[in-house]
Design an enzyme around this catalytic site. Structure first.
Site, mmCIF file in Angstrom:
data_model
loop_
_atom_site.group_PDB
_atom_site.id
_atom_site.type_symbol
_atom_site.label_atom_id
_atom_site.label_comp_id
_atom_site.label_asym_id
_atom_site.label_seq_id
_atom_site.Cartn_x
_atom_site.Cartn_y
_atom_site.Cartn_z
ATOM 1 N N GLY A 15 0.845 -1.047 0.062
ATOM 2 C CA GLY A 15 -0.060 -0.173 0.002
ATOM 3 C C GLY A 15 0.955 1.338 0.031
ATOM 4 O O GLY A 15 0.447 2.317 0.535
ATOM 5 N N SER A 17 1.753 3.381 -2.179
ATOM 6 C CA SER A 17 1.677 4.461 -3.540
ATOM 7 C C SER A 17 0.915 5.868 -2.972
ATOM 8 O O SER A 17 1.221 6.628 -3.867
ATOM 9 C CB SER A 17 0.993 3.803 -4.645
ATOM 10 O OG SER A 17 -0.292 3.557 -4.068
ATOM 11 N N TYR A 159 -14.142 -3.901 8.768
ATOM 12 C CA TYR A 159 -12.616 -3.097 8.948
ATOM 13 C C TYR A 159 -12.208 -3.454 10.297
ATOM 14 O O TYR A 159 -10.947 -3.470 10.597
ATOM 15 C CB TYR A 159 -12.881 -1.763 8.731
ATOM 16 C CG TYR A 159 -11.755 -0.685 8.901
ATOM 17 C CD1 TYR A 159 -10.868 -0.929 7.954
ATOM 18 C CD2 TYR A 159 -11.667 0.045 10.167
ATOM 19 C CE1 TYR A 159 -9.626 0.056 7.880
ATOM 20 C CE2 TYR A 159 -10.703 0.623 10.218
ATOM 21 C CZ TYR A 159 -9.531 0.794 9.094
ATOM 22 O OH TYR A 159 -8.554 1.808 9.331
#
Length: 253
Positions: A15, A17, A159
């Protein structure tokens, strides 16, 4: 302090980027590490890899879907070929899509499974794929969870379950991999990223979050990078199996 110096080490950031992952890649590079930011977007990864190199460190461009073990193996092999054995794995890849928000009866099996596969399963897969390097080199794993891994949050059941699972995974993996590999977790509070953009723009919700937060603001991504660099470095040489909370005091109330 020399203990924070990561010179000669290779770090992978999933993750990596954008948002917190991008800031972590920058922070590790500024501490001296060569850094491979990974994501599914080659263009975005190339941008962050170039930013790492602007900081005087080596990087490489590799894409990775953390839910696919073969894809993870291929990406990590590419990192080894370009940068050498892996010393640090930062499991930052995470999702919380709109379809996974709502009351329990409103969340589909597919949406629940997707969140668990990325946020929890992806971290487990990436750590396992790097295990041999980490054990040989006395490496470190840093999992990026959330305050949602410490408390309940309404309407965010997949989540919250995944982040609680990541906190537990950190503890159990630290036990199995000691003394060779340290495994720790960072639990950010509310951070200014693409994922929280809508929340931050909702004046009522943003104000309620700030009111509960003693530091009276959202964090910037760079403020999460510091705890990750600490846990990845020798400054945290006696720290394993723990969760470092970086939430401006949100969970202190």
């Amino acid at each position: 302090m020399d203990e924070f110096d990561l010179t000669g080490r290779t770090a992978v950031v999933t993750g990596g980027s954008r948002g917190i992952g991008r800031a972590i890649a920058h922070g590790l590079a500024e501490a001296g590490a060569d850094v491979a930011p990974l994501s599914r977007s080659r263009e975005d990864v190339a941008t962050v890899a170039a930013e790492v190199e602007e900081r005087g460190r080596d990087s490489t461009v590799a894409t990775c879907d953390v839910t696919e073990a073969d894809d993870v193996r291929e990406a990590f092999d590419a990192v080894r070929d370009a940068l050498g054995p892996i010393d640090v794995v930062v499991n930052n890849a995470g999702v919380n899509p709109d379809g996974a928000l709502g009351r329990p009866e409103d969340v589909s099996d597919d949406d629940f499974g997707f969140v668990e596969d990325v946020n929890l399963g992806g971290a487990f897969t990436c750590a396992r794929v790097a295990a041999e390097d980490l054990h040989e080199r006395g490496g470190s794993v840093v999992n990026v969870a959330s305050v949602g891994g410490l408390v309940g949050l309404p309407r965010q059941h997949p989540y919250v379950a995944s982040k609680h699972g990541l906190v537990g995974l950190t503890k159990s993996m630290a036990l199995d991999w000691a003394p060779d590999v340290r495994v720790n977790c960072v639990a950010p509070g509310y951070v200014v990223t693409d994922l929280t953009e809508d929340l931050a723009e909702n004046e009522t919700l943003a104000a309620s979050i700030r009111e509960r937060t003693p530091l009276d603001r959202f964090a910037e991504p760079e403020e999460i990078a510091g705890p990750v660099v600490f846990l990845a470095s020798d400054a945290a040489s006696y720290v394993t199996g723990t969760t470092l909370v970086a939430d401006g005091g949100w969970t202190a109330r």
